[in-house]
Every structure is written in C-alpha cells, then in structure tokens.
Scaffold this active site. Structure first.
Site, PDB file in Angstrom:
ATOM      1  N   GLU A 257       0.889  -1.179   0.000  1.00  0.00           N
ATOM      2  CA  GLU A 257       0.000   0.000   0.000  1.00  0.00           C
ATOM      3  C   GLU A 257       0.916   1.213   0.000  1.00  0.00           C
ATOM      4  O   GLU A 257       1.429   1.604   1.047  1.00  0.00           O
ATOM      5  CB  GLU A 257      -0.869   0.018   1.263  1.00  0.00           C
ATOM      6  CG  GLU A 257      -1.764  -1.171   1.449  1.00  0.00           C
ATOM      7  CD  GLU A 257      -3.035  -1.102   0.614  1.00  0.00           C
ATOM      8  OE1 GLU A 257      -3.177  -0.155  -0.201  1.00  0.00           O
ATOM      9  OE2 GLU A 257      -3.865  -1.997   0.761  1.00  0.00           O
ATOM     10  N   CYS A 291      -2.813   8.814   2.765  1.00  0.00           N
ATOM     11  CA  CYS A 291      -2.378   8.369   1.437  1.00  0.00           C
ATOM     12  C   CYS A 291      -3.452   8.631   0.382  1.00  0.00           C
ATOM     13  O   CYS A 291      -3.140   8.794  -0.786  1.00  0.00           O
ATOM     14  CB  CYS A 291      -1.977   6.900   1.463  1.00  0.00           C
ATOM     15  SG  CYS A 291      -3.230   5.829   2.166  1.00  0.00           S
TER      16      CYS A 291
HETATM   17  P1  NAD Z   1       9.288   6.747   5.208  1.00  0.00           P
HETATM   18  O1  NAD Z   1       8.995   6.212   3.881  1.00  0.00           O
HETATM   19  O2  NAD Z   1      10.728   6.803   5.655  1.00  0.00           O
HETATM   20  O3  NAD Z   1       8.496   5.939   6.322  1.00  0.00           O
HETATM   21  C1  NAD Z   1       7.179   5.480   6.136  1.00  0.00           C
HETATM   22  C2  NAD Z   1       7.048   4.234   7.008  1.00  0.00           C
HETATM   23  O4  NAD Z   1       7.885   3.234   6.495  1.00  0.00           O
HETATM   24  C3  NAD Z   1       7.502   4.474   8.446  1.00  0.00           C
HETATM   25  O5  NAD Z   1       6.591   3.886   9.316  1.00  0.00           O
HETATM   26  C4  NAD Z   1       8.865   3.807   8.526  1.00  0.00           C
HETATM   27  O6  NAD Z   1       9.095   3.265   9.816  1.00  0.00           O
HETATM   28  C5  NAD Z   1       8.756   2.721   7.494  1.00  0.00           C
HETATM   29  N1  NAD Z   1      10.039   2.423   6.883  1.00  0.00           N
HETATM   30  C6  NAD Z   1      10.932   3.297   6.381  1.00  0.00           C
HETATM   31  N2  NAD Z   1      12.009   2.651   5.885  1.00  0.00           N
HETATM   32  C7  NAD Z   1      11.790   1.336   6.084  1.00  0.00           C
HETATM   33  C8  NAD Z   1      12.527   0.146   5.782  1.00  0.00           C
HETATM   34  N3  NAD Z   1      13.707   0.182   5.163  1.00  0.00           N
HETATM   35  N4  NAD Z   1      11.982  -1.033   6.151  1.00  0.00           N
HETATM   36  C9  NAD Z   1      10.780  -1.096   6.758  1.00  0.00           C
HETATM   37  N5  NAD Z   1      10.042  -0.020   7.056  1.00  0.00           N
HETATM   38  C10 NAD Z   1      10.536   1.178   6.712  1.00  0.00           C
HETATM   39  O7  NAD Z   1       8.718   8.144   5.278  1.00  0.00           O
HETATM   40  P2  NAD Z   1       8.249   9.235   6.331  1.00  0.00           P
HETATM   41  O8  NAD Z   1       9.279  10.331   6.508  1.00  0.00           O
HETATM   42  O9  NAD Z   1       7.701   8.637   7.569  1.00  0.00           O
HETATM   43  O10 NAD Z   1       7.139   9.835   5.429  1.00  0.00           O
HETATM   44  C11 NAD Z   1       7.575  10.346   4.170  1.00  0.00           C
HETATM   45  C12 NAD Z   1       6.628  10.038   3.091  1.00  0.00           C
HETATM   46  O11 NAD Z   1       6.152   8.702   3.120  1.00  0.00           O
HETATM   47  C13 NAD Z   1       5.385  10.872   3.160  1.00  0.00           C
HETATM   48  O12 NAD Z   1       5.621  12.104   2.612  1.00  0.00           O
HETATM   49  C14 NAD Z   1       4.418  10.055   2.380  1.00  0.00           C
HETATM   50  O13 NAD Z   1       4.580  10.348   1.025  1.00  0.00           O
HETATM   51  C15 NAD Z   1       4.852   8.648   2.621  1.00  0.00           C
HETATM   52  N6  NAD Z   1       3.977   7.923   3.569  1.00  0.00           N
HETATM   53  C16 NAD Z   1       2.930   7.282   3.042  1.00  0.00           C
HETATM   54  C17 NAD Z   1       2.072   6.603   3.886  1.00  0.00           C
HETATM   55  C18 NAD Z   1       0.877   5.874   3.324  1.00  0.00           C
HETATM   56  O14 NAD Z   1      -0.032   5.561   4.065  1.00  0.00           O
HETATM   57  N7  NAD Z   1       0.861   5.547   2.040  1.00  0.00           N
HETATM   58  C19 NAD Z   1       2.289   6.603   5.251  1.00  0.00           C
HETATM   59  C20 NAD Z   1       3.398   7.269   5.759  1.00  0.00           C
HETATM   60  C21 NAD Z   1       4.248   7.934   4.894  1.00  0.00           C
END
Ligand code: NAD
Length: 483
Positions: A257, A291
C-alpha cells in the site's frame, strides 16, 4: 485522570511482544516518542536487537504451526474478543493515539471503531475460507484448497497509528498465519494496545510478535530469513520498492500500500456547497497526511474562481490546535519532517508562479502545526504536482474538457485514490471508468470500509487490504488431484 489537554499522564510505558512475553527496554537502545502538539518527549520506546529478531522469527515459525491448525471459530473468537476490548478501551486508546500522532480525538476514535469493525468482519471471513471439489470420471476428484501463506512480516506507518497495525494483524490472524509486526516507532502505543487486546482474547504465544527498531535493520533481517513467506508494507513508494527488491531474494508474496497523489475533478454541475464541505474536511483530515488525501484539484473553468475562493474561506476558518481539544478540527503534523517538507513544496511552487490564497505558514513555535493552505496558478513542473505532499495543501487548476482532465488526472505514475464531483449520472459513470486508480470516490470522500477492498494500482502498489480480498491476500492455493 488529569483532564488537562496538555497532560501526558495516560501515555503508557512502551514495550514489545515476542513469543508470548512482553519485552521491556532493559539495556536495549531506545527511541524517544514525541508529542507533535508540544514537541515534548512522551516516553522511551525499546528497540530490538538482532537476537530479539531471531527470537521473533523462531516464535513466528512455531506460532504458525499452532495457528494454521486452529479452527475458524477459534480465530473468530480471538478477533471478536479483541474488537470488544478495543471498543471498551476507546477513550484511552484514542487519547494516546492523539498524544503520539497529533490528529484529533474525533479522528482517533473513528480509527478505534474502524479497527474493531474490521476485526469483526474478519472474524466472519475466517469462517468463509472455502475450497472447491472438481468432479472427475470414475470417482476421481480434484480438490482446490486455500491455506495460510505462512509467517508474515508486516510494516505499518505512523499516519493511522491504530488502523494501520489493525489491518496488518487482522488479515493474517483470520487466515491462520503468524505475524511479526513492526509499526512506526513514532506512534507505538496504539499498536501495543491492539496486541494487548488480541493476547487478552486468547491469541496463543508465537502467533503475533510486535517489534520496534531501526526500520531498515528490521526489514533486512526479517526478509532475509527463510521463515518469512510474505511481506506487507504501507508507506512511501520508495521504501515499498526497496522492500520488494529484498522480497525478491526469497520470492516472497507481497502486499504493497504505497503513496498516492489523488486527483479531484470538480465538474460545473456538482453540488457546490456539499463539494466544498467534503473537500475541506477531507483535506484537513490528519493535517493532509493521508495516502488517499485529495491533492490535485481540477476545477471546471466555469466555477473555478468561485470554487477556490469558497474553498479558501472554509480552509481558513478551520480551527487548528492540539488534537485533545474537542473544538479543534485539524491537529499538528506528525513530526518535524512534515512542516519542513511542506515549506519546501510551497517555496518551489512560488518560485514557479504559484499563488497562495490562504495559509502557507507554520503556526507558533511549539509543536509541528501548519496552516490549511490553498495554492493556485499551479503548473505541472512544480514538485507539488508530481510528488506526494502529505500535508494540508490543496493545489488547484482549472480545466475545460472531459478528455483533457482525464489525461491530467492519469498523468502521474500513482493510482491510489481519485475523486470526482458531479450531479450528472452519465458523467459519473464515464469518469469512474476513465480514472486509473485503485479507488474512486464520486461525490464521496470516504474510501475505506471493513467489507470493501482498499488498494492502489501503478506505483501506488498492489494487493488489497480490508474486504474478503484482505484475507485472500494471506492465503495460497493448493490443488490436490486424487484418483
Ligand atoms: P518513510 O517512507 O521513511 O516511512 C514510512 C514508514 O515506512 C515508516 O513507518 C517507517 O518506519 C517505514 N520504513 C521506512 N524505511 C523502512 C525500511 N527500510 N523497512 C521497513 N520499514 C521502513 O517516510 P516518512 O518520513 O515517515 O514519510 C515520508 C513520506 O512517506 C510521506 O511524505 C508520504 O509520502 C509517505 N507515507 C505514506 C504513507 C501511506 O499511508 N501511504 C504513510 C506514511 C508515509
């Protein structure tokens, strides 16, 4: 209980759950969980080390052997029991989720109820995992069976601290899988509350492990293990692609997702006032960190100016503040990265001719608040028209022709949610069919329900959560040919 809205008094001690035991920090590394409304530290969260992850994997392997043999009634009893406890504990769970994530208590209460509703729906689905028998000549037969895929590694983000972990746990448990869940470190208490409810409702040791850690360390360790058979991730497209690459090494099943960039098409025959009201509420929801948040607003040229002026008025009137205050309509952003990111999007847009009609600034020096913002004069060379902003900004453009706006709406590599507003049934049918999106709202902004699949297409991911499809995503098919 202290009822001051700034009190952190009810925020619980944080812990992990591995092999039926609750795990405290001890001498492990910790992560400071911060209240986004105040910037103050709520509690220290223990983080796993490699030995903890190995224990979690071993437990998940044993838990799978137990749970795959459980009866549908047993799975349903655990899910229904957990749903009942979540409903009973709604006040505390919702308050803690607001403390750690920022969104209003009205929103976190909806999340608790949605998660309870999803568990109840999945309790029913656990009893509806059917196969089929194919009749062959001379008494031979082929049997098609559905079996649980195996231990699942699941990763949930911070933006729906209750609903995201609920989705990641409910489907594998209904299907008969074990699971290792790593929710977001930034909002952990909600996931802990859900696991407590499942454990207290009789989930056997080893079926559900809850870990926190350095995200990339955890995913690399878990996905390299031959014990894990599926990875389920919600978050950004960039991290999703990274996990798909890791998953390829062990040919893991994936549910992704990922990010969206939802177009909103407002035709000139829409119900004007209702559309403004729905789009204001949807944009303010979780300060735009959703999202499926409406992002690119394409307004028919006949109503564009009137529409953006009414939208700006409504957005400017939103009460922004601490989500514990019952009068507040939009809380802070969830962490310090978000307002910085939004400032970057707006600076980029302004340098290319964008015009801010309302908002555009941070609010105050405490916490991570940002004004509800309407941006117009946008063009496709701006970052905000290409990257997911994940914040309270509506970017508006006008359009004239149906085909032109469909092409614009489908221009990006994302396809999670799309919205259209029209009172013309033929236009509604045509636009629903033309949009490249896993979900479409027509005169509606709520896209999730327990019985309805939630998914993206294109680079917004693949596989569904919720609905019968959510459980099906945790099952594999076996055919037995018997002479
Ligand atoms: P991010 O992509 O770093 O983190 C999003 C989630 O992924 C966090 O919960 C993080 O713990 C997890 N994550 C990150 N790297 C990971 C890895 N290598 N392995 C497993 N899990 C990992 O981003 P962020 O700074 O928290 O948010 C930035 C962007 O992410 C937002 O601007 C948005 O575009 C997107 N986002 C989307 C959703 C969604 O529901 N689709 C949710 C959160 C963030």
């Amino acid at each position: 209980m202290n009822t001051s809205i700034h009190s952190a008094e009810t925020y619980p001690a944080l812990r992990m759950h591995i092999d039926g035991e609750w795990v405290e920090a001890g001498d492990r590394r910790t992560f400071d969980v911060v209240n986004p409304a105040t910037g103050s530290v709520l509690a220290a969260l223990p983080l796993v080390d490699a030995a903890d992850l190995d224990r979690a994997l071993d437990a998940a392997q044993r838990g799978f052997k137990i749970w795959r043999n459980s009866s549908p009634e047993e799975r349903a009893a655990v899910l229904n029991g957990a749903a009942r406890l979540l409903r009973e504990r709604i006040d505390v769970i919702a308050r803690n989720a607001t403390l750690e994530e920022g969104k209003t208590v009205a929103e976190t209460r909806i999340e608790v109820l949605a998660t309870a509703g999803l568990f109840e729906f999945y309790a029913g689905e656990a009893k509806r995992i059917y196969g089929r028998v194919l009749v062959r000549p001379d008494g031979a037969r082929s049997i098609v069976m559905k079996e649980p895929v195996g231990p699942v590694a699941a990763f949930a983000p911070w933006n729906f601290p209750i609903a995201n972990p609920g989705r990641k746990l409910g489907a594998p448990i209904a299907a008969g899988c074990s699971v290792i869940l790593k929710p977001a470190e930034e909002a952990p208490a909600s996931a802990i509350a859900i696991v407590e409810a499942l454990v207290e409702s009789g989930l056997p040791a080893g079926v559900c492990q809850l870990v926190f850690g350095v995200p990339n360390e955890v995913s690399t360790h878990l996905l390299a293990s031959p014990i894990i058979r599926k990875v389920s991730f919600t978050g950004s497209t960039v991290v999703g692609k990274h996990l798909m690459k890791l998953a390829a090494d062990n040919a893991l099943r994936t549910t992704m997702e990922l990010g969206g960039h939802a177009p909103v098409i407002v035709f000139d025959d829409c119900d004007f006032d209702k559309t403004i009201q729905l789009l204001t509420t949807a944009k303010a929801r979780n300060a735009g960190q959703v999202c499926v948040a409406p992002t690119r607003y394409y307004i028919h040229e006949n109503i564009h100016d009137r529409f953006v002026s009414a939208l700006s008025e409504r957005m400017a009137a939103l009460k922004v503040g601490n989500g514990l205050d019952p009068d507040v309509q939009m809380g802070p952003m969830a962490n310090s990265r978000r307002p910085e990111a939004i400032e970057g999007f707006l600076q980029n847009a302004m340098s290319r001719g964008g015009r801010i009609l309302t908002g555009g600034e941070r609010i105050g020096n405490e916490g991570f608040f940002f004004q509800p913002t309407v941006l117009t004069n946008v063009s496709n060379d701006m970052r905000i028209m290409n990257e997911e902003p994940f914040g309270p900004v509506a970017a508006t453009q006008s359009f004239r022709e149906f085909d032109q706006v469909v092409e614009e709406a489908n221009r990006l590599p994302f396809g999670l949610a799309a919205y259209a507003f029209t009172e013309n049934a033929r236009t509604a049918n045509r636009i629903g069919a033309a949009l490249e999106s896993g979900m479409v709202g027509i005169n509606a902004v709520v896209l999730a329900a327990p019985d309805s699949p939630f998914q993206g297409v294109k680079q917004s991911g693949h596989g569904s959560e919720d609905g019968p499809e959510g459980v099906a995503a945790c099952l594999v098919t076996k055919s037995i040919h018997q002479l």
